[in-house]
Design a protein around this motif. Structure first.
Motif, mmCIF file in Angstrom:
data_model
loop_
_atom_site.group_PDB
_atom_site.id
_atom_site.type_symbol
_atom_site.label_atom_id
_atom_site.label_comp_id
_atom_site.label_asym_id
_atom_site.label_seq_id
_atom_site.Cartn_x
_atom_site.Cartn_y
_atom_site.Cartn_z
ATOM 1 N N ALA A 163 0.831 -1.202 0.000
ATOM 2 C CA ALA A 163 0.000 0.000 0.000
ATOM 3 C C ALA A 163 0.867 1.254 0.000
ATOM 4 C CB ALA A 163 -0.927 -0.005 1.210
ATOM 5 N N VAL A 164 1.947 1.235 0.791
ATOM 6 C CA VAL A 164 2.859 2.378 0.822
ATOM 7 C C VAL A 164 3.520 2.557 -0.538
ATOM 8 C CG1 VAL A 164 4.929 3.361 1.870
ATOM 9 C CG2 VAL A 164 3.272 2.135 3.295
ATOM 10 N N ASP A 165 3.960 1.449 -1.139
ATOM 11 C CA ASP A 165 4.580 1.528 -2.461
ATOM 12 C C ASP A 165 3.604 2.091 -3.496
ATOM 13 O OD1 ASP A 165 6.967 0.472 -1.546
ATOM 14 O OD2 ASP A 165 6.487 -1.594 -2.122
ATOM 15 N N GLY A 166 2.358 1.613 -3.446
ATOM 16 C CA GLY A 166 1.359 2.093 -4.392
ATOM 17 C C GLY A 166 1.080 3.568 -4.218
ATOM 18 N N TYR A 167 0.975 3.982 -2.968
ATOM 19 C CA TYR A 167 0.755 5.399 -2.684
ATOM 20 C C TYR A 167 1.933 6.235 -3.171
ATOM 21 C CZ TYR A 167 0.700 9.670 0.133
ATOM 22 O OH TYR A 167 0.760 10.971 0.547
ATOM 23 N N ALA A 168 3.146 5.827 -2.870
ATOM 24 C CA ALA A 168 4.344 6.587 -3.254
ATOM 25 C C ALA A 168 4.419 6.757 -4.763
ATOM 26 C CB ALA A 168 5.604 5.881 -2.733
ATOM 27 N N SER A 169 4.218 5.676 -5.488
ATOM 28 C CA SER A 169 4.308 5.719 -6.942
ATOM 29 C C SER A 169 3.256 6.644 -7.543
ATOM 30 C CB SER A 169 4.161 4.303 -7.508
ATOM 31 O OG SER A 169 4.145 4.325 -8.914
ATOM 32 N N LEU A 170 2.030 6.490 -7.078
ATOM 33 C CA LEU A 170 0.929 7.280 -7.634
ATOM 34 C C LEU A 170 1.048 8.753 -7.244
ATOM 35 C CD1 LEU A 170 -1.681 7.282 -9.227
ATOM 36 C CD2 LEU A 170 -2.893 6.595 -7.146
ATOM 37 N N PHE A 171 1.365 9.002 -5.989
ATOM 38 C CA PHE A 171 1.475 10.371 -5.504
ATOM 39 C C PHE A 171 2.547 11.137 -6.263
ATOM 40 C CE2 PHE A 171 3.122 13.361 -2.151
ATOM 41 C CZ PHE A 171 2.010 14.181 -2.107
ATOM 42 N N GLU A 172 3.701 10.530 -6.454
ATOM 43 C CA GLU A 172 4.789 11.213 -7.153
ATOM 44 C C GLU A 172 4.487 11.381 -8.640
ATOM 45 O OE1 GLU A 172 8.412 9.185 -6.090
ATOM 46 O OE2 GLU A 172 8.095 9.547 -3.944
ATOM 47 N N ILE A 219 6.870 9.057 4.463
ATOM 48 C CA ILE A 219 7.910 10.002 4.876
ATOM 49 C C ILE A 219 9.066 9.266 5.558
ATOM 50 C CG2 ILE A 219 8.411 11.947 6.400
ATOM 51 C CD1 ILE A 219 5.469 12.840 5.926
ATOM 52 N N GLN A 220 8.757 8.336 6.426
ATOM 53 C CA GLN A 220 9.811 7.582 7.109
ATOM 54 C C GLN A 220 10.682 6.811 6.121
ATOM 55 O OE1 GLN A 220 7.259 5.364 9.748
ATOM 56 N NE2 GLN A 220 7.883 6.575 11.539
ATOM 57 N N ARG A 221 10.068 6.268 5.106
ATOM 58 C CA ARG A 221 10.801 5.439 4.153
ATOM 59 C C ARG A 221 11.590 6.269 3.149
ATOM 60 N NH1 ARG A 221 7.541 0.890 0.859
ATOM 61 N NH2 ARG A 221 7.143 0.277 3.018
ATOM 62 N N TYR A 222 10.982 7.349 2.627
ATOM 63 C CA TYR A 222 11.583 8.067 1.512
ATOM 64 C C TYR A 222 12.189 9.421 1.887
ATOM 65 C CZ TYR A 222 9.198 4.565 -1.292
ATOM 66 O OH TYR A 222 8.773 3.374 -1.840
ATOM 67 N N ALA A 223 11.873 9.925 3.074
ATOM 68 C CA ALA A 223 12.455 11.198 3.527
ATOM 69 C C ALA A 223 12.646 11.135 5.030
ATOM 70 C CB ALA A 223 11.557 12.364 3.131
ATOM 71 N N PRO A 224 13.504 10.236 5.515
ATOM 72 C CA PRO A 224 13.626 9.988 6.962
ATOM 73 C C PRO A 224 14.018 11.223 7.763
ATOM 74 C CG PRO A 224 15.396 8.910 5.723
ATOM 75 C CD PRO A 224 14.396 9.355 4.724
ATOM 76 N N GLU A 225 14.752 12.163 7.157
ATOM 77 C CA GLU A 225 15.107 13.375 7.899
ATOM 78 C C GLU A 225 13.865 14.196 8.242
ATOM 79 O OE1 GLU A 225 18.894 15.583 6.967
ATOM 80 O OE2 GLU A 225 18.714 14.387 5.128
ATOM 81 N N HIS A 263 7.765 13.773 17.205
ATOM 82 C CA HIS A 263 7.830 13.741 15.746
ATOM 83 C C HIS A 263 7.251 12.427 15.245
ATOM 84 C CE1 HIS A 263 11.372 11.278 16.523
ATOM 85 N NE2 HIS A 263 11.927 12.295 17.202
ATOM 86 N N LEU A 264 7.438 12.160 13.969
ATOM 87 C CA LEU A 264 6.777 11.005 13.355
ATOM 88 C C LEU A 264 7.320 9.681 13.861
ATOM 89 C CD1 LEU A 264 5.811 13.309 11.513
ATOM 90 C CD2 LEU A 264 6.086 11.791 9.562
ATOM 91 N N ASN A 265 8.499 9.684 14.445
ATOM 92 C CA ASN A 265 9.094 8.436 14.928
ATOM 93 C C ASN A 265 8.762 8.129 16.382
ATOM 94 O OD1 ASN A 265 10.429 8.059 12.408
ATOM 95 N ND2 ASN A 265 12.061 9.444 13.058
ATOM 96 N N ASN A 266 8.290 9.140 17.115
ATOM 97 C CA ASN A 266 8.026 8.882 18.541
ATOM 98 C C ASN A 266 6.716 9.508 19.033
ATOM 99 O OD1 ASN A 266 8.622 11.587 18.671
ATOM 100 N ND2 ASN A 266 10.319 11.402 20.118
ATOM 101 N N TYR A 267 5.813 9.873 18.101
ATOM 102 C CA TYR A 267 4.582 10.560 18.503
ATOM 103 C C TYR A 267 3.698 9.708 19.407
ATOM 104 C CZ TYR A 267 2.201 7.816 14.908
ATOM 105 O OH TYR A 267 1.698 6.784 14.153
ATOM 106 N N HIS A 268 3.911 8.394 19.406
ATOM 107 C CA HIS A 268 3.135 7.531 20.299
ATOM 108 C C HIS A 268 3.417 7.832 21.775
ATOM 109 C CE1 HIS A 268 7.023 5.577 19.672
ATOM 110 N NE2 HIS A 268 6.868 5.032 20.859
ATOM 111 N N LYS A 269 4.462 8.611 22.046
ATOM 112 C CA LYS A 269 4.778 8.999 23.432
ATOM 113 C C LYS A 269 4.020 10.248 23.883
ATOM 114 C CE LYS A 269 9.425 7.005 23.769
ATOM 115 N NZ LYS A 269 10.849 7.288 24.067
ATOM 116 N N ASN A 270 3.169 10.769 23.005
ATOM 117 C CA ASN A 270 2.426 11.978 23.369
ATOM 118 C C ASN A 270 1.300 11.625 24.347
ATOM 119 O OD1 ASN A 270 1.599 14.610 23.508
ATOM 120 N ND2 ASN A 270 0.628 14.642 21.492
ATOM 121 N N ARG A 271 1.695 11.235 25.541
ATOM 122 C CA ARG A 271 0.772 10.823 26.595
ATOM 123 C C ARG A 271 1.540 10.866 27.920
ATOM 124 N NH1 ARG A 271 2.276 5.438 27.539
ATOM 125 N NH2 ARG A 271 3.396 4.472 25.788
#
Length: 462
Positions: free
Chosen positions: A85-94, A338-344, A357-365
């Protein structure tokens, strides 16, 4: 004449119908309640907006003859892994981004959220020439700091703007003409700096509607009645039901507003042949919310340069109808892209989950977010004591304070609005806004201002 409207139109297209030239009072009550017109409604009984995803036939005088759908929203999840699904989204979006921006310098609004960040990643990956910008409210959260960090990673030109108090009064007449008074005037904050944006490039790339298409409400399966109740609560603005009900009574309309409103929602939902509650609500929003609210203020951007909207593209609309709902929960596809194609970019603060941020937002608690929340509250309290209250909403900058109050009152009480909305009702709302509860009454003030400007533009007589 034949007109084919897009799945999600970027602008409203009007047509005539055979009816008396009268204000559509029921439609106006809905507009007052939720901030946009439903379905094909307009201010007038003899005028409609053409439905999305339809082919329409009009006669030579602009009267609508008939409309037939060429696309209907559906939900047909395909067997696929999340990675696929991520691959399909990336290809189509770009692919969509390439087609929309090829050979042009792109003007990219950046925020602290996900949609524009995803666009930034995609435009960077396809090698587009980009001039980016962002804006923050004076005395508000410094959103431009996040946007600047995104632009720096992508090596985009960047400019930060500050939205200052009272800008609305110098642009309100132009804005009323641009959006036709089909939206309140404080949300399109781009109007404050629009004269400076056109020279930045050749075409805007706007991220509107990504947050709806690529997210799920995470709902269980709901009955028709439950769905109507939920949607009603989602749509009604704070204070909107009270304003609409007062107008309904003032104008002597039959029945009561809430029953009428829920009946309209039930009819529109019945027309969407999707069993899944989450997908059905997404379709409803895309049919009736995006074209009649989100798209209305595209006219501001389009007044200085052409606009493109990757998330409005037919291919992405069709794609989302095939993605399993579980993959959309919590914006998973965009985050993974974003994590896969633009990790910065993934390691830059996500405004809705700050300071994470996107890598640790699950800690927003609790307890991880507690230090930030305490420090933030202390800072806001201290600034408020110093006479610098924290600003979260554009209406706070445009309506609060003596100068803004004087401008607002002039527009409300020198427009002839009292011919169809009692002056006493308007004065009560103004008094309650300034003396009682600004937050509770802000939406009503916004809508009364829209009605006042509409009255001026159309020189209504009664």
């Amino acid at each position: 004449m034949t007109i084919k409207t897009a799945i999600i139109p970027t602008e409203q297209t009007f047509a005539k119908v055979h009816a008396d030239r009268q204000l559509h009072l029921e439609a106006l009550c809905v507009f007052a309640a939720i901030g946009f017109f439903l379905d094909t409604d307009t201010y007038w009984k003899d005028e409609v907006v053409l439905k999305p995803a339809h082919t329409h036939r009009l006669d030579d005088d602009g009267y609508l003859l008939d409309s037939k759908p060429w696309f209907e929203w559906f939900y047909d999840p395909k067997p696929m892994t999340f990675d696929a699904a991520v691959d399909g989204y990336a290809s189509l979006f770009e692919e969509v981004l390439k087609e929309q921006t090829h050979g042009q310098r792109v003007i990219l609004p950046l925020s602290g959220g996900l949609d524009s960040r995803t666009q930034a990643a995609g435009l960077y990956r396809i090698g587009a020439e980009v001039s980016s910008y962002s804006y923050s409210f004076a005395q508000g959260y410094p959103e431009s700091a996040i946007a600047s960090a995104i632009a720096k990673v992508c090596e985009f030109d960047f400019e930060a703007f500050t939205i200052n108090s009272g800008y609305l009064w110098r642009v309100i007449d132009d804005l009323a003409k641009l959006n036709g008074c089909y939206s309140e005037f404080t949300s399109p904050r781009q109007m404050a700096v629009i004269d400076q944006l056109g020279a930045k490039g050749d075409v805007f790339s706007l991220g509107h509607w990504g947050d709806v298409l690529f997210d799920s409400m995470g709902l269980p399966q709901l009955s028709d009645a439950e769905l109507v109740d939920l949607l009603s609560k989602k749509l009604l603005k704070r204070g909107g039901l009270a304003l609409a009900s007062k107008l309904w009574t003032t104008w002597g309309l039959d029945g009561d507003f809430l029953s009428y409103f829920k009946g309209r929602l039930a009819t529109l939902l019945d027309g969407i042949a999707i069993p899944d509650s989450n997908a059905k609500l997404r379709a409803f929003k895309s049919l009736y919310w995006a074209p009649r609210w989100t798209s209305v203020n595209h006219s501001v951007f389009a007044s200085v340069q052409p606009i493109t909207l990757p998330y409005y593209d037919e291919r992405l609309c069709r794609f989302i109808c095939t993605v399993p709902e579980t993959y959309l929960n919590g914006r998973q596809l965009q985050i993974a892209y974003i994590q896969r194609y633009a990790p910065e970019l993934a390691s830059i603060t996500w405004q809705d989950q700050r300071p994470f941020h996107l890598n640790n937002y699950h800690k927003n608690r609790f307890p991880y977010a507690t230090p930030y929340r305490v420090a933030n509250k202390v800072k806001r309290t201290f600034n408020s004591i110093l006479g610098k209250p924290y600003v979260q909403r554009n209406w706070e900058l445009q309506f609060l304070g003596a100068s803004n109050q004087a401008h607002l009152s002039a527009h409300l009480f020198e427009s002839g609005l009292e011919d169809w909305i009692p002056e006493a009702l308007v004065r009560d709302y103004v008094a309650d806004f300034y003396n009682q509860d600004a937050l509770k009454n802000a939406h009503a003030i916004n809508m009364l201002l829209v009605f006042a400007k509409f009255n001026q533009l159309n020189a209504l007589t009664f």
